[in-house]
Enzyme design. Sequence first.
Site, mmCIF file in Angstrom:
data_model
loop_
_atom_site.group_PDB
_atom_site.id
_atom_site.type_symbol
_atom_site.label_atom_id
_atom_site.label_comp_id
_atom_site.label_asym_id
_atom_site.label_seq_id
_atom_site.Cartn_x
_atom_site.Cartn_y
_atom_site.Cartn_z
ATOM 1 N N SER A 253 0.865 -1.379 0.032
ATOM 2 C CA SER A 253 -0.019 0.209 -0.173
ATOM 3 C C SER A 253 0.653 1.225 0.101
ATOM 4 O O SER A 253 0.569 2.235 -0.374
ATOM 5 C CB SER A 253 -0.985 -0.022 1.122
ATOM 6 O OG SER A 253 -1.673 -1.175 1.164
ATOM 7 N N ASN B 123 -5.431 -9.418 -7.501
ATOM 8 C CA ASN B 123 -5.378 -9.896 -6.589
ATOM 9 C C ASN B 123 -6.753 -11.090 -6.397
ATOM 10 O O ASN B 123 -6.975 -11.947 -5.637
ATOM 11 C CB ASN B 123 -5.456 -9.220 -5.327
ATOM 12 C CG ASN B 123 -5.990 -7.872 -5.245
ATOM 13 O OD1 ASN B 123 -6.152 -7.350 -6.333
ATOM 14 N ND2 ASN B 123 -7.259 -7.925 -4.208
ATOM 15 N N GLN C 238 1.033 -9.400 -6.588
ATOM 16 C CA GLN C 238 0.559 -10.698 -6.617
ATOM 17 C C GLN C 238 1.347 -11.311 -7.566
ATOM 18 O O GLN C 238 1.126 -12.669 -7.840
ATOM 19 C CB GLN C 238 -0.990 -10.710 -7.120
ATOM 20 C CG GLN C 238 -1.691 -10.196 -6.160
ATOM 21 C CD GLN C 238 -2.033 -11.205 -4.814
ATOM 22 O OE1 GLN C 238 -1.791 -12.379 -4.919
ATOM 23 N NE2 GLN C 238 -2.579 -10.639 -3.676
ATOM 24 N N SER D 41 5.020 -6.521 -1.985
ATOM 25 C CA SER D 41 5.029 -6.803 -0.677
ATOM 26 C C SER D 41 5.270 -8.187 -0.129
ATOM 27 O O SER D 41 5.140 -9.063 -0.704
ATOM 28 C CB SER D 41 3.175 -6.603 -0.376
ATOM 29 O OG SER D 41 2.974 -6.863 1.122
ATOM 30 N N GLY D 42 5.926 -8.251 1.032
ATOM 31 C CA GLY D 42 6.578 -9.492 1.650
ATOM 32 C C GLY D 42 5.548 -10.331 2.106
ATOM 33 O O GLY D 42 5.797 -11.396 1.910
ATOM 34 N N HIS D 43 4.168 -10.142 2.679
ATOM 35 C CA HIS D 43 3.604 -10.772 3.419
ATOM 36 C C HIS D 43 2.741 -11.685 2.333
ATOM 37 O O HIS D 43 2.114 -12.593 2.833
ATOM 38 C CB HIS D 43 2.634 -10.271 4.494
ATOM 39 C CG HIS D 43 1.613 -9.442 3.964
ATOM 40 N ND1 HIS D 43 0.232 -10.128 3.927
ATOM 41 C CD2 HIS D 43 1.433 -8.200 3.433
ATOM 42 C CE1 HIS D 43 -0.696 -9.012 3.666
ATOM 43 N NE2 HIS D 43 0.101 -8.059 3.339
ATOM 44 N N CYS E 161 -10.475 -6.722 1.926
ATOM 45 C CA CYS E 161 -10.724 -5.536 2.507
ATOM 46 C C CYS E 161 -12.136 -5.238 2.516
ATOM 47 O O CYS E 161 -12.742 -4.224 3.134
ATOM 48 C CB CYS E 161 -9.935 -4.556 1.750
ATOM 49 S SG CYS E 161 -8.401 -4.950 1.121
HETATM 50 C C1 LIG Z 1 -1.914 -7.015 -0.704
HETATM 51 C C2 LIG Z 1 -1.921 -6.208 -1.829
HETATM 52 C C3 LIG Z 1 -1.615 -4.978 -1.802
HETATM 53 C C4 LIG Z 1 -1.379 -4.380 -0.308
HETATM 54 O O1 LIG Z 1 -0.263 -4.548 0.286
HETATM 55 P P1 LIG Z 1 0.003 -4.376 1.969
HETATM 56 O O2 LIG Z 1 1.405 -4.844 1.941
HETATM 57 O O3 LIG Z 1 -0.923 -5.041 2.522
HETATM 58 O O4 LIG Z 1 -0.040 -2.955 1.968
HETATM 59 C C5 LIG Z 1 -1.473 -3.902 -2.732
HETATM 60 N N1 LIG Z 1 -1.832 -4.565 -3.993
HETATM 61 C C6 LIG Z 1 -2.153 -6.048 -4.145
HETATM 62 C C7 LIG Z 1 -2.410 -6.194 -5.673
HETATM 63 C C8 LIG Z 1 -2.207 -6.802 -3.092
HETATM 64 O O5 LIG Z 1 -2.679 -7.848 -3.359
#
Ligand SMILES: *Cc1c(COP(=O)(O)O)cnc(C)c1O
Length: 409
Positions: free
Chosen positions: A74, A154, A182, A202-204, A328
């Site tokens: 984000s 996503n 993704q 994003s790492g998670h 979300c």
């Molecule tokens: C999860 C996601 C985000 C947000 O990433 P965060 O690290 O949770 O802020 C942004 N874009 C896509 C396509 C995502 O799947």
Amino acid sequence: MSERFIYADNSATTQVSESVLQEMMPYLTTAYGNPSSIYKLGRDAGHAVENARERIAAVMDCKPKEIYFTSGGSEADNWAIKGAAEKMAQKGKKHIITTAFEHHAVLHTCAELEKQGFEVTYLPVGEKGLISAEDVKNAIREDTGLVTVMYANNEIGTILPIPEIASVCREKGVLFHTDAVQAVGNVPISIKELGVDMLSMSGHKIHAQKGIGFLYIRSGVTLPNLIHGGAQERNRRAGTENVPAIAGLAKAVEEACADIPGKSVRLTAIRDHIIDEILARVPAARLNGDREKRLPGNINISFVGVEGESLLLMLDMNGICASSGSACTSGSLDPSHVLLSLGLPHEVAHGSLRLSIAEPITMEDGDYIIEKVEQVVRRIRDMSPMWEDILKGRNGMEKIMKFVSPVNL
Ligand SMILES: *Cc1c(COP(=O)(O)O)cnc(C)c1O
């Protein structure tokens, strides 16, 4: 409760892997220095950050100094878009192009910019959830300063033609950002060959912890800071570095990108088996998103006469974690903007199920998912007034039924 547990919500988040945790451990315990401090404890932490940056750059095929650590996807999206907007405004440009089905980190940022006087074109994605480079080309105007298009969606897993869009943007001299959250670890990516100006990850989503990610900014592109303060990240993103998370991120990127073709073949086989079997066994269903241009772990199916929430709760009772719409938006009754962007009626969008599978899932796990989805959908439909209307062929159902597979009575 069920005897099995299958986590099939990897597009929402993933479990931190054992090796990532090991990589983080020293920086959570003994190696706790501040990377800006000059004594050895601090310097060691600083080396860990730079080492992680180099390893990530090596895998992503870019320069280490083009990687800026952020608090996740984000923040990276916000920085890229707000930063580019500020720059383009200085040149008198005020038009931004994106798609209707971006993540909210992009869409809500664009909406905010609209309030400040920018104009945003939201490209429609059609029933399959795709756009072409030609669509982008046709939307570019004299005053277009930024194009931001996600690499992979996503919710419905469609993979967009990012290399082609990048070359259109380069030709036209327009900055191009892609939200690749993704895609990293699922689609082979060489940033150099891709030719994008900015890329978020994003790492998670790839087995690192939550709250870490990066924004790639091509050298030559200078973005104004989003976060002001200290001199970290080459003066561009202030705040003491999250050293353990950064070290873990490097490991996660290396692991996620180590064998993308092999992983893709294995996951695609299980994904296709689940899709084929569910569509064969459950009537009045539809696969959302393109069949081929799709993330190897993504399954998104709508079932008429089913409430997404009930489906998730009953799958949970059977030990299956999944999602409906996007994480979300759950908690609100509005169907997801992604499913609506495909032109689906609310009745179809409401009954959608997203399964996002990842290794070490097995074909047997896939069979368990198929069996439980079939059972649970049948049970919910048995109690659904709308399903009764469909079975009795009542008026008004045709407009819904044309989006899904037939019901053979
Ligand atoms: C999860 C996601 C985000 C947000 O990433 P965060 O690290 O949770 O802020 C942004 N874009 C896509 C396509 C995502 O799947």
